[in-house]
Design an enzyme around this catalytic site. Structure first.
Site, PDB file in Angstrom:
ATOM      1  N   LYS A   1      27.894  23.685 -19.330  1.00 26.61           N
ATOM      2  CA  LYS A   1      28.575  22.397 -19.101  1.00 26.61           C
ATOM      3  C   LYS A   1      28.614  21.570 -20.391  1.00 26.61           C
ATOM      4  O   LYS A   1      29.625  20.961 -20.714  1.00 26.61           O
ATOM      5  CB  LYS A   1      27.868  21.578 -18.005  1.00 26.61           C
TER       6      LYS A   1
ATOM      7  N   ARG B   1      24.588  14.878  -9.382  1.00 35.67           N
ATOM      8  CA  ARG B   1      23.811  16.066  -8.995  1.00 35.67           C
ATOM      9  C   ARG B   1      23.380  16.005  -7.543  1.00 35.67           C
ATOM     10  O   ARG B   1      22.770  16.939  -7.043  1.00 35.67           O
ATOM     11  CB  ARG B   1      22.550  16.163  -9.848  1.00 35.67           C
TER      12      ARG B   1
ATOM     13  N   ARG C   1      14.528  22.220 -26.618  1.00 37.97           N
ATOM     14  CA  ARG C   1      14.255  21.100 -25.716  1.00 37.97           C
ATOM     15  C   ARG C   1      12.927  21.305 -25.012  1.00 37.97           C
ATOM     16  O   ARG C   1      12.579  22.430 -24.670  1.00 37.97           O
ATOM     17  CB  ARG C   1      15.383  20.988 -24.688  1.00 37.97           C
TER      18      ARG C   1
ATOM     19  N   ARG D   1      13.924  23.518 -12.654  1.00 36.50           N
ATOM     20  CA  ARG D   1      15.265  22.911 -12.734  1.00 36.50           C
ATOM     21  C   ARG D   1      16.258  23.711 -11.888  1.00 36.50           C
ATOM     22  O   ARG D   1      17.129  23.143 -11.228  1.00 36.50           O
ATOM     23  CB  ARG D   1      15.725  22.832 -14.192  1.00 36.50           C
TER      24      ARG D   1
HETATM   25  P1  ADP Z   1      20.310  20.707 -17.521  1.00 35.27           P
HETATM   26  O1  ADP Z   1      21.652  20.543 -16.875  1.00 35.27           O
HETATM   27  O2  ADP Z   1      20.276  21.899 -18.385  1.00 35.27           O
HETATM   28  O3  ADP Z   1      19.159  20.601 -16.566  1.00 35.27           O
HETATM   29  P2  ADP Z   1      20.424  18.039 -18.660  1.00 35.27           P
HETATM   30  O4  ADP Z   1      20.276  17.691 -20.098  1.00 35.27           O
HETATM   31  O5  ADP Z   1      21.744  17.797 -18.010  1.00 35.27           O
HETATM   32  O6  ADP Z   1      20.048  19.576 -18.573  1.00 35.27           O
HETATM   33  O7  ADP Z   1      19.315  17.298 -17.783  1.00 35.27           O
HETATM   34  C1  ADP Z   1      17.959  17.312 -18.174  1.00 35.27           C
HETATM   35  C2  ADP Z   1      17.126  16.614 -17.113  1.00 35.27           C
HETATM   36  O8  ADP Z   1      17.563  15.248 -16.970  1.00 35.27           O
HETATM   37  C3  ADP Z   1      17.210  17.190 -15.707  1.00 35.27           C
HETATM   38  O9  ADP Z   1      16.324  18.284 -15.517  1.00 35.27           O
HETATM   39  C4  ADP Z   1      16.810  15.966 -14.860  1.00 35.27           C
HETATM   40  O10 ADP Z   1      15.413  15.755 -14.890  1.00 35.27           O
HETATM   41  C5  ADP Z   1      17.458  14.810 -15.613  1.00 35.27           C
HETATM   42  N1  ADP Z   1      18.825  14.510 -15.117  1.00 35.27           N
HETATM   43  C6  ADP Z   1      19.996  14.689 -15.789  1.00 35.27           C
HETATM   44  N2  ADP Z   1      21.042  14.318 -15.034  1.00 35.27           N
HETATM   45  C7  ADP Z   1      20.528  13.877 -13.851  1.00 35.27           C
HETATM   46  C8  ADP Z   1      21.115  13.374 -12.658  1.00 35.27           C
HETATM   47  N3  ADP Z   1      22.433  13.240 -12.499  1.00 35.27           N
HETATM   48  N4  ADP Z   1      20.261  13.016 -11.647  1.00 35.27           N
HETATM   49  C9  ADP Z   1      18.927  13.133 -11.771  1.00 35.27           C
HETATM   50  N5  ADP Z   1      18.322  13.619 -12.869  1.00 35.27           N
HETATM   51  C10 ADP Z   1      19.105  13.986 -13.906  1.00 35.27           C
END
Ligand code: ADP
Length: 242
Positions: free
Chosen positions: A21, A96, A168, A179
């Site tokens: 993404k 999400r 990360r 996750r």
């Molecule tokens: P990935 O999609 O690979 O998990 P992201 O960088 O998008 O990585 O997100 C990292 C973390 O940030 C997630 O594991 C979560 O803890 C938090 N996060 C990101 N977007 C959301 C969201 N829309 N709602 C809740 N937590 C979020």
């Protein structure tokens, strides 16, 4: 009836961690001239600021769980108020949960913006742990790299700006698995929410250029703006040459 803003273009990218993404959000942003908004990046920025909220968020990120809907919705609402989002944006990692999807719809309706076009990135779970373990990000510009190949394992700096590449803190097998579990927990319901809207499923196991082509072609077919049609045509030609 509220009048929708025909020229507003909101794109939502759904999919598990590691499905590409972030890479595609960057490419779409460059093609469409719209900002790519990664909620993960917004949260990591808050963590780096050293604020009390940032410290709280960091422990959630490191556990692989999701940040609460209320906090996430507020962060996104504030970001969407910024000037660069008035014509639209690419949302990577948000919504999400169905509660977040409902909140986004309300937000867009209230500001008389059209509903988003939604892409779900489909990819088998086995591939994701491997992909995420190989992922490195530029500590400065956030560009994403994979150190998949033997020759890449010595890759330690960003091709674009020479800054160090880092892993990360949540890209470690234990956290990755949590996750993925979180994603599984919410994905079906979220797709159910969007399925009857402007929803498209994309096969994300293909090379990134092919995924970009499909995204651009679908957007061109749905939005039919001259810039998009041109971008889709250029992407297809480049693809044919490759
Ligand atoms: P990935 O999609 O690979 O998990 P992201 O960088 O998008 O990585 O997100 C990292 C973390 O940030 C997630 O594991 C979560 O803890 C938090 N996060 C990101 N977007 C959301 C969201 N829309 N709602 C809740 N937590 C979020």
């Amino acid at each position: 009836m509220p009048r929708t803003h025909a020229r507003c273009q909101f794109v939502v990218l759904l999919g598990p961690p590691g499905s590409g993404k972030g890479t595609q959000a960057g490419r779409l942003s460059a093609e469409l001239g719209l900002p790519a908004i990664s909620t993960g990046d917004l949260l990591r920025r808050e963590c780096r600021s050293g604020s009390a909220l940032g410290r709280q968020v960091q422990s959630v990120l490191d556990s692989g769980q999701l940040v609460g809907d209320d906090l996430m919705n507020q962060v996104v609402a504030n970001r969407l108020l910024e000037r660069d989002c008035h014509a639209g944006c690419i949302l990577d990692g948000y919504p999400r949960t169905v509660a977040q999807a409902r909140f986004l719809d309300t937000l867009l309706t209230r500001s008389q913006k059209s509903k988003p076009i939604v892409f779900e990135f489909g990819i088998p779970a086995e591939e994701l742990v491997a992909r995420l373990s190989r992922r490195r990000v530029c500590s400065e510009c956030g560009s994403i790299f994979s150190i998949g190949q033997e020759s890449d394992s010595a890759k330690t700096v960003c091709e674009r700006d020479g800054s160090p590449l880092v892993q990360r803190s949540d890209d470690h097998p234990e956290t990755i698995r949590e996750r993925l579990r979180q994603h599984e927990r919410n994905a079906a319901e979220l797709v159910g929410y969007y399925r009857n809207q402007d929803y498209h499923r994309i096969c994300a196991t293909r090379p990134p250029e092919h995924v970009s082509d499909e995204l651009l072609n679908t957007l061109a077919a749905n939005w039919s703006t001259p810039a998009l049609t041109r971008a889709a045509a250029v992407a297809s030609r480049a693809h044919l040459r490759a």
